[in-house]
Design an enzyme around this catalytic site. Structure first.
Site, mmCIF file in Angstrom:
data_model
loop_
_atom_site.group_PDB
_atom_site.id
_atom_site.type_symbol
_atom_site.label_atom_id
_atom_site.label_comp_id
_atom_site.label_asym_id
_atom_site.label_seq_id
_atom_site.Cartn_x
_atom_site.Cartn_y
_atom_site.Cartn_z
ATOM 1 C CG HIS A 1 -5.245 70.159 74.481
ATOM 2 N ND1 HIS A 1 -5.710 70.191 75.779
ATOM 3 C CD2 HIS A 1 -6.343 70.174 73.689
ATOM 4 C CE1 HIS A 1 -7.024 70.221 75.786
ATOM 5 N NE2 HIS A 1 -7.448 70.213 74.525
ATOM 6 C CG HIS B 1 -8.380 70.707 69.797
ATOM 7 N ND1 HIS B 1 -8.656 69.389 70.058
ATOM 8 C CD2 HIS B 1 -8.676 71.381 70.947
ATOM 9 C CE1 HIS B 1 -9.108 69.262 71.293
ATOM 10 N NE2 HIS B 1 -9.118 70.450 71.861
ATOM 11 N NE ARG C 1 -7.568 66.291 77.612
ATOM 12 C CZ ARG C 1 -7.037 66.296 76.381
ATOM 13 N NH1 ARG C 1 -7.647 66.928 75.405
ATOM 14 N NH2 ARG C 1 -5.908 65.659 76.122
ATOM 15 C CE1 TYR D 1 -10.802 70.700 78.863
ATOM 16 C CE2 TYR D 1 -9.192 72.152 77.855
ATOM 17 C CZ TYR D 1 -10.054 71.074 77.781
ATOM 18 O OH TYR D 1 -10.136 70.350 76.615
ATOM 19 C CE1 TYR E 1 -10.838 74.533 73.314
ATOM 20 C CE2 TYR E 1 -11.380 73.562 75.437
ATOM 21 C CZ TYR E 1 -10.629 73.562 74.285
ATOM 22 O OH TYR E 1 -9.684 72.600 74.079
#
Length: 239
Positions: A163, A165, A160, A150, A111
């Site tokens: 995905h 959000h 994870r 990640y 991110y």
């Protein structure tokens, strides 16, 4: 004082059997943040249904194209994707004029945030966030790159799944809902405590569908993901 709404204007109570519990021991942070006492239901008021709204009038033409809104000196790295679907009520009716916010990791699973210390490269041409509105048929659409998996500190060797959000704003800021979309066939899904914290019968509602009809030749793969706000088939929302 807020004016009470007539009974027919009330939302149908949420079916909690469709949604993840506040406390899910496998997802370690919920042990610290989950409520220790029963929640107190609050009656709906006019302010809950009518405002203030957030951001619908300030969309930029590039907000719905995450492959362009963060460009500095070139194309973002990664597999281009198109995600589209409908936002629906419990009766299958479209929910128009709904603001969706999207945020995600880049193709390497990082991110753009100072708290993300994952040892993976930051893409200088990918911001990882965008916005779009549903049309009169409740349909939305945005373009991005497929996010990478990640590591996270929940347990040993925890990763994870890929995905995206979603944050949905209804008629007011107080009606915000948040969920996640996963990708079909991801081998990390059976190992993920967040995904598996969702009731088993509802997990597939968080997994998008590959769509050759949405796919654009020689450019981007397409995925379909409908979001149902309430009812027996409602999309699980984050607690």
């Amino acid at each position: 004082m807020d004016t009470p709404l007539p009974p027919e204007a009330d939302f149908t109570p949420r079916d909690w059997a469709q949604h993840p519990p506040y406390l899910s021991p496998g997802y370690k942070s919920t042990v610290l943040r989950s409520p220790s006492k029963p929640l107190i239901p609050m009656k709906q008021s006019l302010s809950v249904r009518t405002g203030p709204v957030f951001g619908q009038d300030s969309l930029d033409p590039l907000d719905a194209d995450l492959t362009k809104n963060g460009r500095v000196n070139g194309e973002p790295i990664g597999e281009r994707i198109i995600v589209t679907g409908r936002v629906l009520g419990e009766d299958g009716r479209p929910v128009p004029n709904t603001l969706l916010e999207i945020w995600q990791a880049n193709a390497t699973g990082r991110y753009v945030h100072r708290w993300d210390q994952h040892d993976a490269p930051i893409d200088p041409n990918f911001f990882g966030a965008g916005r779009c509105m549903t049309d009169e048929q409740g349909r939305y659409r945005f373009t991005s790159v497929k996010p990478g998996a990640y590591p996270w500190g929940n347990h040993h060797n925890a990763w994870r799944p890929a995905h995206i959000h979603f944050s949905l704003f209804g008629p007011s800021f107080l009606t915000r809902l948040v969920t996640q979309m996963y990708f079909p066939g991801d081998p990390l899904l059976p190992l993920d405590p967040i995904f598996n914290g969702v009731p088993e019968q509802s997990r597939d509602l968080l997994v998008s569908r590959f769509s050759i009809d949405v796919t654009e030749p020689v450019w981007a793969l397409g995925y379909a993901f409908d979001i149902v706000l309430r009812g027996r088939h409602s999309t699980p929302m984050e607690a």
